[in-house]
Scaffold this active site. Structure first.
Site, PDB file in Angstrom:
ATOM      1  N   LYS A   7       0.857  -1.183   0.000  1.00  0.00           N
ATOM      2  CA  LYS A   7       0.000   0.000   0.000  1.00  0.00           C
ATOM      3  C   LYS A   7       0.893   1.232   0.000  1.00  0.00           C
ATOM      4  CE  LYS A   7      -4.493   0.825   0.347  1.00  0.00           C
ATOM      5  NZ  LYS A   7      -5.616   0.081  -0.205  1.00  0.00           N
ATOM      6  N   GLY A  62     -25.532   2.882   0.476  1.00  0.00           N
ATOM      7  CA  GLY A  62     -24.585   3.508  -0.452  1.00  0.00           C
ATOM      8  C   GLY A  62     -24.857   3.134  -1.893  1.00  0.00           C
ATOM      9  N   GLY A  95     -23.205   4.367  -4.581  1.00  0.00           N
ATOM     10  CA  GLY A  95     -22.083   4.901  -5.361  1.00  0.00           C
ATOM     11  C   GLY A  95     -21.727   3.953  -6.493  1.00  0.00           C
ATOM     12  N   VAL A 115     -20.057   1.075  -6.718  1.00  0.00           N
ATOM     13  CA  VAL A 115     -20.347  -0.356  -6.552  1.00  0.00           C
ATOM     14  C   VAL A 115     -21.814  -0.560  -6.163  1.00  0.00           C
ATOM     15  CG1 VAL A 115     -19.704  -2.489  -5.393  1.00  0.00           C
ATOM     16  CG2 VAL A 115     -17.979  -0.750  -5.782  1.00  0.00           C
TER      17      VAL A 115
HETATM   18  P1  NAD Z   1     -18.297   5.510  -3.870  1.00  0.00           P
HETATM   19  O1  NAD Z   1     -17.676   6.665  -3.171  1.00  0.00           O
HETATM   20  O2  NAD Z   1     -18.572   5.604  -5.333  1.00  0.00           O
HETATM   21  O3  NAD Z   1     -19.692   5.130  -3.162  1.00  0.00           O
HETATM   22  C1  NAD Z   1     -19.952   5.244  -1.803  1.00  0.00           C
HETATM   23  C2  NAD Z   1     -21.330   5.888  -1.679  1.00  0.00           C
HETATM   24  O4  NAD Z   1     -21.750   5.804  -0.320  1.00  0.00           O
HETATM   25  C3  NAD Z   1     -21.343   7.374  -2.066  1.00  0.00           C
HETATM   26  O5  NAD Z   1     -22.316   7.575  -3.079  1.00  0.00           O
HETATM   27  C4  NAD Z   1     -21.688   8.087  -0.761  1.00  0.00           C
HETATM   28  O6  NAD Z   1     -22.480   9.248  -0.961  1.00  0.00           O
HETATM   29  C5  NAD Z   1     -22.476   7.016  -0.029  1.00  0.00           C
HETATM   30  N1  NAD Z   1     -22.490   7.165   1.417  1.00  0.00           N
HETATM   31  C6  NAD Z   1     -21.538   7.622   2.249  1.00  0.00           C
HETATM   32  N2  NAD Z   1     -21.951   7.580   3.522  1.00  0.00           N
HETATM   33  C7  NAD Z   1     -23.209   7.074   3.497  1.00  0.00           C
HETATM   34  C8  NAD Z   1     -24.158   6.775   4.509  1.00  0.00           C
HETATM   35  N3  NAD Z   1     -23.917   6.988   5.795  1.00  0.00           N
HETATM   36  N4  NAD Z   1     -25.344   6.254   4.133  1.00  0.00           N
HETATM   37  C9  NAD Z   1     -25.624   6.027   2.826  1.00  0.00           C
HETATM   38  N5  NAD Z   1     -24.758   6.303   1.819  1.00  0.00           N
HETATM   39  C10 NAD Z   1     -23.561   6.812   2.164  1.00  0.00           C
HETATM   40  O7  NAD Z   1     -17.379   4.261  -3.538  1.00  0.00           O
HETATM   41  P2  NAD Z   1     -17.400   2.841  -4.252  1.00  0.00           P
HETATM   42  O8  NAD Z   1     -16.274   2.754  -5.208  1.00  0.00           O
HETATM   43  O9  NAD Z   1     -18.777   2.504  -4.677  1.00  0.00           O
HETATM   44  O10 NAD Z   1     -16.976   1.893  -3.015  1.00  0.00           O
HETATM   45  C11 NAD Z   1     -17.892   1.617  -1.981  1.00  0.00           C
HETATM   46  C12 NAD Z   1     -17.189   0.825  -0.880  1.00  0.00           C
HETATM   47  O11 NAD Z   1     -16.689  -0.396  -1.412  1.00  0.00           O
HETATM   48  C13 NAD Z   1     -15.981   1.530  -0.265  1.00  0.00           C
HETATM   49  O12 NAD Z   1     -15.891   1.156   1.087  1.00  0.00           O
HETATM   50  C14 NAD Z   1     -14.817   0.945  -1.039  1.00  0.00           C
HETATM   51  O13 NAD Z   1     -13.617   1.009  -0.287  1.00  0.00           O
HETATM   52  C15 NAD Z   1     -15.280  -0.479  -1.214  1.00  0.00           C
HETATM   53  N6  NAD Z   1     -14.687  -1.170  -2.359  1.00  0.00           N
HETATM   54  C16 NAD Z   1     -14.843  -0.657  -3.614  1.00  0.00           C
HETATM   55  C17 NAD Z   1     -14.283  -1.343  -4.696  1.00  0.00           C
HETATM   56  C18 NAD Z   1     -14.470  -0.835  -6.102  1.00  0.00           C
HETATM   57  O14 NAD Z   1     -14.265  -1.607  -7.045  1.00  0.00           O
HETATM   58  N7  NAD Z   1     -14.855   0.418  -6.289  1.00  0.00           N
HETATM   59  C19 NAD Z   1     -13.579  -2.545  -4.490  1.00  0.00           C
HETATM   60  C20 NAD Z   1     -13.459  -3.056  -3.195  1.00  0.00           C
HETATM   61  C21 NAD Z   1     -14.014  -2.355  -2.134  1.00  0.00           C
END
Ligand code: NAD
Length: 341
Positions: free
Chosen positions: A79, A176, A178, A180
């Site tokens: 990391k 969430g 977002g 994913v």
């Molecule tokens: P992202 O930032 O696109 O989505 C997260 C969403 O959660 C945002 O839209 C945000 O507004 C919302 N959010 C934040 N706090 C909230 C709450 N209290 N209640 C409801 N919604 C809330 O991130 P992402 O890329 O979709 O990743 C989501 C999670 O998955 C993260 O923890 C990330 O570390 C993990 N992750 C992502 C990937 C990937 O491929 N993107 C891979 C492994 C793990």
């Protein structure tokens, strides 16, 4: 550029870097290359001290070793963290200096995207090093693949906890929407599940209501939804000793990293309450699998590889039942066995 090696027991290599010319202050930790090059994202964060940044890079790099080992990939754990204010505009010269820092490790550390590092930032860093993954011309945005992997994991969980072989009528509370979360909500809805979601960004809530016709609730209410599954896809630390005793879900299975505030205690608490927990670093490994297959093996078919997720989860649930230990602990045992083999 001043790169210094720091000796930390049980970590193969740890470096600090300061570059007064660009303002870069960063750390790279290579926890283990036992199974392959140490892969992990670059996180940019407003750390209050060098000690805090160093602790974070150590913790995160070790977690990557377990994630790769559990997934069954020929990758190690590493990391990088950059100490900077996420609200300040990022300086190109700082990102390029980070690229030189990464390059100085000669490929023992393979960088990727993490919090506050965008695809554009990765492209800038890549001007100085070839030891970087997840570029647009390479594996790109991992989110749809991560969602696909989580869906496959959820299918194992419903079989295990509900005796169900399909998602039709299964209820899911999803936190969430977002990158994913939205993809997962879409996949779940297509599979016949009844999804209720919460999101703090009203634009995303509206989009989900319109495009997916799913029900939404306030972020506070998501924990009280009457659902079979809770799918955390927002931030870490959302499950803790205050809310776990009140949960009525049968399954916890989602994409967010570090869902449990206290890994060991909360894993045990869920187990004692007979709530099936799919360890986050196992069920969300799709992003890492995508990097491994497309950027390292240079293959195109990620789908076959995603089957590792249900396969590993089945093995973890079987260890958990046999040894009477929580699934998170079983996942760590599985990873440690693979690291020793
Ligand atoms: P992202 O930032 O696109 O989505 C997260 C969403 O959660 C945002 O839209 C945000 O507004 C919302 N959010 C934040 N706090 C909230 C709450 N209290 N209640 C409801 N919604 C809330 O991130 P992402 O890329 O979709 O990743 C989501 C999670 O998955 C993260 O923890 C990330 O570390 C993990 N992750 C992502 C990937 C990937 O491929 N993107 C891979 C492994 C793990």
């Amino acid at each position: 550029m001043n790169i210094k090696r720091i000796s930390i027991p049980q970590f193969e290599e740890v470096y600090s870097c300061t570059d007064p010319g660009s303002g870069l202050r960063a750390f790279i930790a290579v926890h283990s290359t036992r199974l392959g090059p140490a892969c992990g994202g670059i996180r940019l964060w407003h750390y209050r001290s060098e000690e805090e940044a160093l602790n974070d890079v150590l913790r995160l790099s070790k977690a990557m070793t377990y994630k790769a080992a559990c997934a069954g990939l020929a990758l190690g754990g590493g990391k990088a963290v950059i100490m900077a204010d996420p609200n300040e505009p990022k300086l190109e010269k700082m990102l390029r200096a980070m690229g030189k820092f990464i390059d100085s490790l000669g490929g023992r550390y393979l960088a990727a995207e993490d919090a506050r590092i965008t695809p554009d930032d990765l492209e800038i860093i890549a001007k100085e090093t070839r030891f970087i993954t997840g570029l647009r011309k390479g594996s790109g945005d991992p989110s749809p693949i991560t969602a696909n992997g989580v869906l496959r994991g959820i299918n194992v969980c419903i079989e295990e906890a509900l005796g169900r072989t399909n998602l039709s009528g299964v209820t899911v509370a999803l936190q969430g929407l977002g990158h994913v979360g939205f993809s997962l909500a879409k996949l779940l809805a297509h599979a016949g599940a009844k999804v209720t979601a919460a999101e703090i960004n009203p634009k995303l809530t509206e989009k989900a209501r319109k495009e997916l016709s799913i029900h939404t609730v306030s972020p506070e209410d998501i924990f009280h939804v009457d659902a079979d599954i809770f799918a955390p896809c927002a931030l870490g630390g959302v499950l803790h000793q205050d809310n776990i005793p009140k949960l009525t879900f049968r399954i916890i299975a989602g994409a967010a990293n570090n869902q449990l505030e206290n890994q060991e205690l909360n894993d045990r608490l869920l187990f004692d309450r007979k709530i099936l927990y799919a360890p986050d670093f196992v069920i969300n490994a799709g992003g890492l699998i995508n990097i491994y297959v497309r950027d390292i093996l240079k293959e195109k078919d990620v789908n076959t590889w995603l089957e590792l997720i249900p396969k590993n989860l089945r093995e973890i649930f079987s260890i958990s039942k046999r040894e009477k230990i929580p699934p998170g602990e079983a996942a760590i045992r599985l990873a440690e066995a693979r690291l020793k083999s």
